[in-house]
Design an enzyme around this catalytic site. Sequence first.
Site, PDB file in Angstrom:
ATOM      1  N   GLY A  11      87.399 -25.915  27.699  1.00 25.13           N
ATOM      2  CA  GLY A  11      86.501 -26.094  28.837  1.00 25.13           C
ATOM      3  C   GLY A  11      87.058 -25.512  30.121  1.00 25.13           C
ATOM      4  N   SER A 108      85.428 -40.947  30.656  1.00 25.79           N
ATOM      5  CA  SER A 108      84.680 -41.082  31.912  1.00 25.79           C
ATOM      6  C   SER A 108      84.542 -42.557  32.257  1.00 25.79           C
ATOM      7  N   SER A 109      84.280 -42.828  33.519  1.00 28.34           N
ATOM      8  CA  SER A 109      84.135 -44.222  33.968  1.00 28.34           C
ATOM      9  C   SER A 109      82.894 -44.876  33.377  1.00 28.34           C
ATOM     10  N   CYS A 110      81.986 -44.066  32.815  1.00 29.50           N
ATOM     11  CA  CYS A 110      80.741 -44.636  32.295  1.00 29.50           C
ATOM     12  C   CYS A 110      80.951 -45.374  30.972  1.00 29.50           C
ATOM     13  N   TYR A 137      76.091 -40.547  26.043  1.00 25.21           N
ATOM     14  CA  TYR A 137      77.322 -39.888  26.511  1.00 25.21           C
ATOM     15  C   TYR A 137      78.495 -40.860  26.462  1.00 25.21           C
ATOM     16  N   LYS A 141      81.993 -40.685  24.278  1.00 24.55           N
ATOM     17  CA  LYS A 141      83.303 -40.771  24.917  1.00 24.55           C
ATOM     18  C   LYS A 141      84.137 -41.904  24.304  1.00 24.55           C
ATOM     19  N   PRO A 164      88.486 -40.428  34.020  1.00 22.22           N
ATOM     20  CA  PRO A 164      88.225 -40.049  35.414  1.00 22.22           C
ATOM     21  C   PRO A 164      86.984 -40.740  35.969  1.00 22.22           C
ATOM     22  N   THR A 165      86.993 -40.987  37.271  1.00 19.70           N
ATOM     23  CA  THR A 165      85.817 -41.457  37.997  1.00 19.70           C
ATOM     24  C   THR A 165      84.918 -40.262  38.282  1.00 19.70           C
ATOM     25  N   ASN A 166      83.854 -40.449  39.071  1.00 22.36           N
ATOM     26  CA  ASN A 166      82.978 -39.320  39.409  1.00 22.36           C
ATOM     27  C   ASN A 166      83.782 -38.246  40.125  1.00 22.36           C
ATOM     28  N   LEU A 167      83.584 -36.994  39.724  1.00 22.57           N
ATOM     29  CA  LEU A 167      84.366 -35.888  40.252  1.00 22.57           C
ATOM     30  C   LEU A 167      83.490 -34.891  41.008  1.00 22.57           C
ATOM     31  N   HIS A 180      75.437 -33.733  39.228  1.00 18.25           N
ATOM     32  CA  HIS A 180      75.795 -35.070  39.706  1.00 18.25           C
ATOM     33  C   HIS A 180      75.381 -35.191  41.167  1.00 18.25           C
ATOM     34  N   ARG A 210      79.470 -45.594  44.438  1.00 15.27           N
ATOM     35  CA  ARG A 210      80.204 -44.674  43.577  1.00 15.27           C
ATOM     36  C   ARG A 210      81.535 -44.305  44.213  1.00 15.27           C
TER      37      ARG A 210
HETATM   38  N1  LIG Z   1      82.101 -34.013  36.491  1.00 12.54           N
HETATM   39  C1  LIG Z   1      82.328 -35.306  36.542  1.00 12.54           C
HETATM   40  O1  LIG Z   1      81.918 -35.996  37.494  1.00 12.54           O
HETATM   41  C2  LIG Z   1      83.124 -35.978  35.465  1.00 12.54           C
HETATM   42  C3  LIG Z   1      83.562 -35.286  34.333  1.00 12.54           C
HETATM   43  N2  LIG Z   1      84.301 -35.956  33.382  1.00 12.54           N
HETATM   44  C4  LIG Z   1      84.770 -35.248  32.169  1.00 12.54           C
HETATM   45  O2  LIG Z   1      85.559 -34.125  32.546  1.00 12.54           O
HETATM   46  C5  LIG Z   1      85.393 -33.087  31.583  1.00 12.54           C
HETATM   47  C6  LIG Z   1      84.965 -31.808  32.266  1.00 12.54           C
HETATM   48  O3  LIG Z   1      83.826 -32.056  33.044  1.00 12.54           O
HETATM   49  P1  LIG Z   1      83.293 -30.905  34.028  1.00 12.54           P
HETATM   50  O4  LIG Z   1      84.380 -29.914  34.285  1.00 12.54           O
HETATM   51  O5  LIG Z   1      82.639 -31.587  35.170  1.00 12.54           O
HETATM   52  O6  LIG Z   1      82.170 -30.205  33.136  1.00 12.54           O
HETATM   53  P2  LIG Z   1      81.564 -28.728  33.247  1.00 12.54           P
HETATM   54  O7  LIG Z   1      80.173 -28.842  32.801  1.00 12.54           O
HETATM   55  O8  LIG Z   1      81.882 -28.129  34.584  1.00 12.54           O
HETATM   56  O9  LIG Z   1      82.407 -27.925  32.145  1.00 12.54           O
HETATM   57  C7  LIG Z   1      82.230 -28.237  30.801  1.00 12.54           C
HETATM   58  C8  LIG Z   1      82.903 -27.183  29.981  1.00 12.54           C
HETATM   59  O10 LIG Z   1      82.701 -27.480  28.606  1.00 12.54           O
HETATM   60  C9  LIG Z   1      82.460 -26.277  27.920  1.00 12.54           C
HETATM   61  N3  LIG Z   1      81.563 -26.493  26.781  1.00 12.54           N
HETATM   62  C10 LIG Z   1      80.414 -27.201  26.751  1.00 12.54           C
HETATM   63  N4  LIG Z   1      79.847 -27.110  25.530  1.00 12.54           N
HETATM   64  C11 LIG Z   1      80.654 -26.303  24.772  1.00 12.54           C
HETATM   65  C12 LIG Z   1      80.629 -25.802  23.445  1.00 12.54           C
HETATM   66  N5  LIG Z   1      79.630 -26.118  22.614  1.00 12.54           N
HETATM   67  N6  LIG Z   1      81.629 -25.006  23.016  1.00 12.54           N
HETATM   68  C13 LIG Z   1      82.646 -24.677  23.848  1.00 12.54           C
HETATM   69  N7  LIG Z   1      82.761 -25.118  25.126  1.00 12.54           N
HETATM   70  C14 LIG Z   1      81.756 -25.913  25.577  1.00 12.54           C
HETATM   71  C15 LIG Z   1      81.808 -25.312  28.908  1.00 12.54           C
HETATM   72  O11 LIG Z   1      82.214 -23.991  28.538  1.00 12.54           O
HETATM   73  P3  LIG Z   1      81.451 -22.633  29.024  1.00 12.54           P
HETATM   74  O12 LIG Z   1      81.482 -22.666  30.528  1.00 12.54           O
HETATM   75  O13 LIG Z   1      82.281 -21.544  28.442  1.00 12.54           O
HETATM   76  O14 LIG Z   1      80.064 -22.716  28.434  1.00 12.54           O
HETATM   77  C16 LIG Z   1      82.386 -25.781  30.242  1.00 12.54           C
HETATM   78  O15 LIG Z   1      83.460 -24.963  30.603  1.00 12.54           O
HETATM   79  C17 LIG Z   1      84.378 -33.584  30.568  1.00 12.54           C
HETATM   80  O16 LIG Z   1      85.060 -34.141  29.457  1.00 12.54           O
HETATM   81  C18 LIG Z   1      83.644 -34.677  31.343  1.00 12.54           C
HETATM   82  O17 LIG Z   1      83.128 -35.649  30.445  1.00 12.54           O
HETATM   83  C19 LIG Z   1      84.618 -37.280  33.496  1.00 12.54           C
HETATM   84  C20 LIG Z   1      84.194 -37.988  34.592  1.00 12.54           C
HETATM   85  C21 LIG Z   1      83.423 -37.403  35.647  1.00 12.54           C
HETATM   86  C1  LIG Z   2      80.350 -39.194  36.184  1.00 15.77           C
HETATM   87  C2  LIG Z   2      79.188 -40.044  35.813  1.00 15.77           C
HETATM   88  O1  LIG Z   2      78.003 -39.377  36.221  1.00 15.77           O
HETATM   89  C3  LIG Z   2      76.804 -39.896  35.717  1.00 15.77           C
HETATM   90  O2  LIG Z   2      76.595 -41.212  36.185  1.00 15.77           O
HETATM   91  P1  LIG Z   2      76.132 -41.455  37.684  1.00 15.77           P
HETATM   92  O3  LIG Z   2      77.343 -41.581  38.528  1.00 15.77           O
HETATM   93  O4  LIG Z   2      75.125 -42.572  37.709  1.00 15.77           O
HETATM   94  O5  LIG Z   2      75.370 -40.090  37.966  1.00 15.77           O
HETATM   95  P2  LIG Z   2      74.898 -39.294  39.243  1.00 15.77           P
HETATM   96  O6  LIG Z   2      76.094 -38.754  39.968  1.00 15.77           O
HETATM   97  O7  LIG Z   2      73.890 -38.317  38.750  1.00 15.77           O
HETATM   98  O8  LIG Z   2      74.117 -40.410  40.154  1.00 15.77           O
HETATM   99  C4  LIG Z   2      74.804 -41.316  40.922  1.00 15.77           C
HETATM  100  C5  LIG Z   2      73.785 -42.045  41.808  1.00 15.77           C
HETATM  101  O9  LIG Z   2      73.315 -41.105  42.797  1.00 15.77           O
HETATM  102  C6  LIG Z   2      71.889 -41.199  42.904  1.00 15.77           C
HETATM  103  N1  LIG Z   2      71.336 -39.938  43.400  1.00 15.77           N
HETATM  104  C7  LIG Z   2      70.683 -39.818  44.591  1.00 15.77           C
HETATM  105  N2  LIG Z   2      70.237 -38.543  44.762  1.00 15.77           N
HETATM  106  C8  LIG Z   2      70.644 -37.851  43.649  1.00 15.77           C
HETATM  107  C9  LIG Z   2      70.450 -36.486  43.284  1.00 15.77           C
HETATM  108  O10 LIG Z   2      69.826 -35.662  43.961  1.00 15.77           O
HETATM  109  N3  LIG Z   2      71.046 -36.114  42.087  1.00 15.77           N
HETATM  110  C10 LIG Z   2      71.729 -36.998  41.315  1.00 15.77           C
HETATM  111  N4  LIG Z   2      72.295 -36.553  40.163  1.00 15.77           N
HETATM  112  N5  LIG Z   2      71.898 -38.327  41.633  1.00 15.77           N
HETATM  113  C11 LIG Z   2      71.348 -38.731  42.795  1.00 15.77           C
HETATM  114  C12 LIG Z   2      71.482 -41.526  41.472  1.00 15.77           C
HETATM  115  O11 LIG Z   2      70.165 -42.035  41.466  1.00 15.77           O
HETATM  116  C13 LIG Z   2      72.534 -42.548  41.091  1.00 15.77           C
HETATM  117  O12 LIG Z   2      72.199 -43.809  41.616  1.00 15.77           O
HETATM  118  C14 LIG Z   2      76.817 -39.876  34.220  1.00 15.77           C
HETATM  119  O13 LIG Z   2      77.102 -38.591  33.765  1.00 15.77           O
HETATM  120  C15 LIG Z   2      77.913 -40.752  33.761  1.00 15.77           C
HETATM  121  O14 LIG Z   2      77.979 -40.661  32.351  1.00 15.77           O
HETATM  122  C16 LIG Z   2      79.196 -40.330  34.366  1.00 15.77           C
HETATM  123  O15 LIG Z   2      80.195 -40.244  33.676  1.00 15.77           O
END
Ligand SMILES: NC(=O)C1=CN([C@@H]2O[C@H](COP(=O)(O)OP(=O)(O)OC[C@H]3O[C@@H](n4cnc5c(N)ncnc54)[C@H](OP(=O)(O)O)[C@@H]3O)[C@@H](O)[C@H]2O)C=CC1
Ligand SMILES: C[C@H]1O[C@H](OP(=O)(O)OP(=O)(O)OC[C@H]2O[C@@H](n3cnc4c(=O)[nH]c(N)nc43)[C@H](O)[C@@H]2O)[C@@H](O)[C@@H](O)C1=O
Length: 314
Positions: A11, A108-110, A137, A141, A164-167, A180, A210
């Site tokens: 990834g 993930s925190s979820c 999801y 996880k 990890p928490t929300n990133l 997100h 959050r």
């Molecule tokens: N973003 C967040 O808020 C949070 C993220 N996480 C976890 O962190 C990790 C990374 O998240 P994040 O960087 O945000 O996600 P992104 O969506 O930015 O990146 C996901 C990556 O996964 C790869 N991928 C998806 N499907 C496939 C597949 N079928 N085969 C090969 N590669 C694949 C993609 O590759 P390509 O680009 O080449 O398609 C991409 O690089 C995940 O495990 C997520 O659950 C945990 C908590 C919060």
């Molecule tokens: C990392 C975490 O991320 C996800 O959980 P989440 O935190 O609930 O997701 P979110 O960031 O999309 O929303 C947070 C809050 O924000 C509000 N909200 C307002 N306005 C917008 C808006 O415009 N977009 C989005 N996406 N949300 C919005 C929305 O209604 C909600 O109340 C899952 O992937 C979970 O599995 C996980 O791991």
Amino acid sequence: MKLTDKIYIAGHRGMVGGAIKRRLETLGYQHIITRSSAELDLRNQASVNAFFAAEKPDYVFLAAAKVGGIHANNTYRAEFLYDNLIMEANIIHAAWQQQVTKLMFLGSSCIYPKLAPQPLQESSLLTGPLEQTNEPYAIAKIAGIKLCEAYRDQYGCNFISVMPTNLYGIGDNYHPENSHVLPALIRKFHEAKEAGKPAVTIWGTGTPKREFLYADDLADACVYLMLHYDGKELVNIGTGEDLTIRELAETVKEVVCYEGNLEFDTSMPDGTPRKLMDVSRLHSLGWKHSTGLKEGIVMAYADYLKKSRLTLNA
Ligand SMILES: NC(=O)C1=CN([C@@H]2O[C@H](COP(=O)(O)OP(=O)(O)OC[C@H]3O[C@@H](n4cnc5c(N)ncnc54)[C@H](OP(=O)(O)O)[C@@H]3O)[C@@H](O)[C@H]2O)C=CC1
Ligand SMILES: C[C@H]1O[C@H](OP(=O)(O)OP(=O)(O)OC[C@H]2O[C@@H](n3cnc4c(=O)[nH]c(N)nc43)[C@H](O)[C@@H]2O)[C@@H](O)[C@@H](O)C1=O
């Protein structure tokens, strides 16, 4: 983890994988292995097995996943369960078969129960029902966590799981529906400012809380734990501070310099009311975040502007 060890980042093109790659390169790690999803679809077990047999990585950061915000999770429920289950199972099994020295699984925190006591302790896993919007999801996880535990118990694998928490940050996903909340608000406020729109619509009531960690801080934590943590227990990774979605929107509005109003669309789901991570285990292991929320949003917005200029010019 020696500077010459082979390190596979699954990834690497994503926000987290890209940040881990930057961190490892900064620290001088010379043998980083990567594949895009076009080069290696991690849902294909034969391709994953062939890749691991050919490359034989020493360390694996499992950051690849099907990832998205609340609306994407609630819309593509089958994909979020199937893709994440299959990818993690293929990689964890191949890592065992090829005797990988150490693997880090990103959860993930979820994964924690919707109404678990706050702040969320790692021990609260599986003590109550999950939030409905991201249950597929979360189940995937949790299965990844249990796979790592089982391979440790039966085969002695050094596979660790971090939560990890929300990133947010460099290379985030700004898709209008599937992103997100934090990147979505950056895009919404920027586009409203550019278009002179009088108001921006925020999903839900604005009352959920959050916690947000800058992705490059997470990457630093991941490398630190890969170097210093070999335990079976989960490790939450966060800031230990949270705010309401309304407060977040006000902060993003200020950073973007948008002067219009906020409107709340309560037809959209709030999701979990709160998911503040207990980070005492992380702190006791010697790591603490360094990027504050406003500072991080400023850097994320600058990255968004750079990327959007690129696409505008494309
Ligand atoms: N973003 C967040 O808020 C949070 C993220 N996480 C976890 O962190 C990790 C990374 O998240 P994040 O960087 O945000 O996600 P992104 O969506 O930015 O990146 C996901 C990556 O996964 C790869 N991928 C998806 N499907 C496939 C597949 N079928 N085969 C090969 N590669 C694949 C993609 O590759 P390509 O680009 O080449 O398609 C991409 O690089 C995940 O495990 C997520 O659950 C945990 C908590 C919060
Ligand atoms: C990392 C975490 O991320 C996800 O959980 P989440 O935190 O609930 O997701 P979110 O960031 O999309 O929303 C947070 C809050 O924000 C509000 N909200 C307002 N306005 C917008 C808006 O415009 N977009 C989005 N996406 N949300 C919005 C929305 O209604 C909600 O109340 C899952 O992937 C979970 O599995 C996980 O791991």
